[in-house]
Design an enzyme around this catalytic site. Structure first.
Site, short mmCIF file in Angstrom:
data_model
loop_
_atom_site.label_atom_id
_atom_site.label_comp_id
_atom_site.label_asym_id
_atom_site.label_seq_id
_atom_site.Cartn_x
_atom_site.Cartn_y
_atom_site.Cartn_z
CB THR A 1 1.72 17.39 -3.08
OG1 THR A 1 2.05 18.51 -3.91
CG2 THR A 1 0.83 17.83 -1.93
CB SER B 1 4.18 -1.27 2.67
OG SER B 1 2.99 -1.00 1.98
N GLY B 2 2.28 0.78 4.44
CA GLY B 2 1.11 0.97 5.29
C GLY B 2 0.09 -0.15 5.21
CG HIS B 3 -0.96 -2.27 1.41
ND1 HIS B 3 -1.30 -3.50 0.95
CD2 HIS B 3 0.20 -1.95 0.81
CE1 HIS B 3 -0.37 -3.92 0.08
NE2 HIS B 3 0.54 -2.98 -0.01
N GLY C 1 5.88 0.07 -0.28
CA GLY C 1 7.06 -0.75 -0.07
C GLY C 1 7.90 -0.91 -1.33
CD GLN D 1 4.42 -9.82 4.31
OE1 GLN D 1 3.73 -10.17 5.26
NE2 GLN D 1 3.89 -9.45 3.15
CB CYS E 1 3.90 -9.97 -7.48
SG CYS E 1 3.82 -9.01 -5.99
C1 LIG Z 1 3.87 -6.25 -0.12
C2 LIG Z 1 5.36 -6.29 -0.11
C3 LIG Z 1 6.12 -5.34 -0.81
C4 LIG Z 1 5.48 -4.28 -1.67
O1 LIG Z 1 4.84 -3.29 -0.90
P1 LIG Z 1 3.77 -2.33 -1.63
O2 LIG Z 1 3.46 -1.31 -0.58
O3 LIG Z 1 2.61 -3.19 -1.97
O4 LIG Z 1 4.46 -1.74 -2.81
C5 LIG Z 1 7.49 -5.42 -0.75
N1 LIG Z 1 8.10 -6.37 -0.03
C6 LIG Z 1 7.42 -7.30 0.67
C7 LIG Z 1 8.15 -8.31 1.48
C8 LIG Z 1 6.03 -7.29 0.64
O5 LIG Z 1 5.36 -8.23 1.31
#
Ligand SMILES: *Cc1c(COP(=O)(O)O)cnc(C)c1O
Length: 393
Positions: A235, A197-199, A69, A177, A323
């Site tokens: 890659t 973002s995947g996680h 993300g 989110q 963070c």
């Molecule tokens: C977690 C988060 C990100 C960052 O994503 P990452 O994949 O961890 O770099 C950015 N924006 C929001 C709103 C998030 O919650």
């Protein structure tokens, strides 16, 4: 252990891990090579891209995989700023964005761009009239997050998109989110760029995407090979993309039921916290929030102490953004919704998953209640407060 920090990251779902494994062990070909082994990797990437494009009503050529993300946020802002600098150098965002947006804006501000940071109301919603007023002839981009990572507030994305479109300004949204938790359609919401973002949705870490609407002038972000239509070299993270695709499929199939379940538990948690622990407030609106998010402030205590004591009880929560923990500054989001510094310091974010239970909510409330009481009994501020209150009575 009771895990209530799903806004920071989520457990990778077993079916996601299973889908990824062959791409480490047998199907490890570089998708850019020409032999058959590579074709398998290439096909897997296309399949993942298709799932993701369909999930947001986009075309497969509008999905660019990134390493998460933060990278997608950086890319959307920096590349737009560069590509549209001739039209203007003004960008509008909000005071409650993730640091991946805010720090990128600071970076751009040092390079001659002007940034307007919109205020939010006490529940964390951007005011549309303020947005309209902030728009200038040289505004090139509006970047407003879909849903906030600390207090869960959902923004009026469609209305923001309509305003951006009416003025011919590009609209980016950090949907990290929201993606997987809320239905998103880029056309319906007039979104030109979007980060995910995947996680955050039970997928792997280190994979994300930036949706970039066809026809936009966007410079490449990583220079090198021709991957991602020459805009993002390197890659491809094949197992990551496969896992991300699987996670999206899974999230879509359970979205409604998961949200219903989480909301029920979340509301139970909120009700108990607010009624049983005095001098407690809920941050963010009661209803207009992500199904899994609860964020509290307890007066007269330090959120960090509360977190450490919860950890000793096997409960994982957060004081806000992952963070910002480790820094002594109170959350910029809590300050933006009008909390005083002392109160912002005593905050606790609990974010649920579909695996949490009512029994866990009961354990958490009981533990928080006991810890808050203990911390307050050690607090000189609380002692003063009780003395004063006693005199008034
Ligand atoms: C977690 C988060 C990100 C960052 O994503 P990452 O994949 O961890 O770099 C950015 N924006 C929001 C709103 C998030 O919650």
């Amino acid at each position: 252990m009771i895990y209530l920090d799903n806004a920071a990251t989520t457990k990778t779902a077993p079916e996601v891990v299973e889908a990824m494994l062959p791409y480490f062990t047998e199907l490890y070909g570089n998708p850019s090579s020409i032999y058959d082994l590579a074709a398998g990797s290439k096909k897997a990437i296309t399949a993942g891209r298709e799932i993701i494009a369909n999930a947001i009503g986009a075309d497969i050529n509008e999905i660019y995989f990134t390493a998460g993300g933060s990278e997608a946020d950086n890319w959307a802002l920096v590349a737009t700023a560069e590509a549209y600098a001739e039209k203007g150098k003004h960008i509008i965002t909000s005071k409650i964005e993730h640091h991946a947006i805010l720090h990128t804006c600071e970076y751009l501000a040092k390079r001659g761009y002007e940034i307007t940071y919109l205020n939010v109301d006490e529940s964390g919603v951007v005011r549309l009239d303020e947005l309209e007023k902030a728009i200038r002839d040289d505004t090139i981009l509006i970047s407003i997050m879909f849903a906030n990572n600390e207090i869960g507030t959902i923004q009026p994305i469609k209305e923001i998109g309509e305003i951006a479109k009416k003025h011919g300004i590009l609209f980016h949204t950090d949907a990290v989110q929201a993606f997987g938790q809320l239905p998103i359609n880029v056309d319906e919401f007039h979104i030109d760029m979007m980060s995910a973002s995947g996680h955050k949705l039970n997928g792997p870490k280190g994979i994300g995407f930036c949706y970039i609407r066809k026809g936009l002038k966007i410079r490449s972000f990583i220079h090198g090979g021709a991957q991602e239509r020459s805009r993002r070299a390197g890659t491809e993270n094949v197992p990551g993309i496969v896992g991300f695709g699987k996670a999206v499929e899974r999230a879509l199939s359970m979205m409604t039921e998961k949200a219903r379940r989480e909301m029920e538990l979340r509301d139970y948690l909120i009700d108990r916290m607010l009624t049983e622990i005095p001098y407690t407030r809920l941050n963010g609106g009661r209803t207009n929030r992500l199904p899994n998010n609860a964020n509290f402030s307890f007066e007269f205590i330090e959120g960090e102490s509360l977190l450490i004591m919860l950890d000793m009880e096997g409960i994982c929560g957060s004081s806000g953004s992952a963070c910002t923990s480790g820094s002594l500054d109170p959350s910029h989001v809590l300050l933006a919704i009008g909390l005083r510094h002392e109160i912002a310091h005593g905050s606790l974010r609990l974010t649920l998953s579909e695996e949490n239970t009512k029994e866990e909510m009961d354990i958490v409330v009981d533990k928080v209640k006991a810890i808050v009481e203990k911390l307050r009994n050690m607090s000189p501020l609380y002692e003063d407060f009780v003395k004063k209150a006693g005199k008034e009575i």
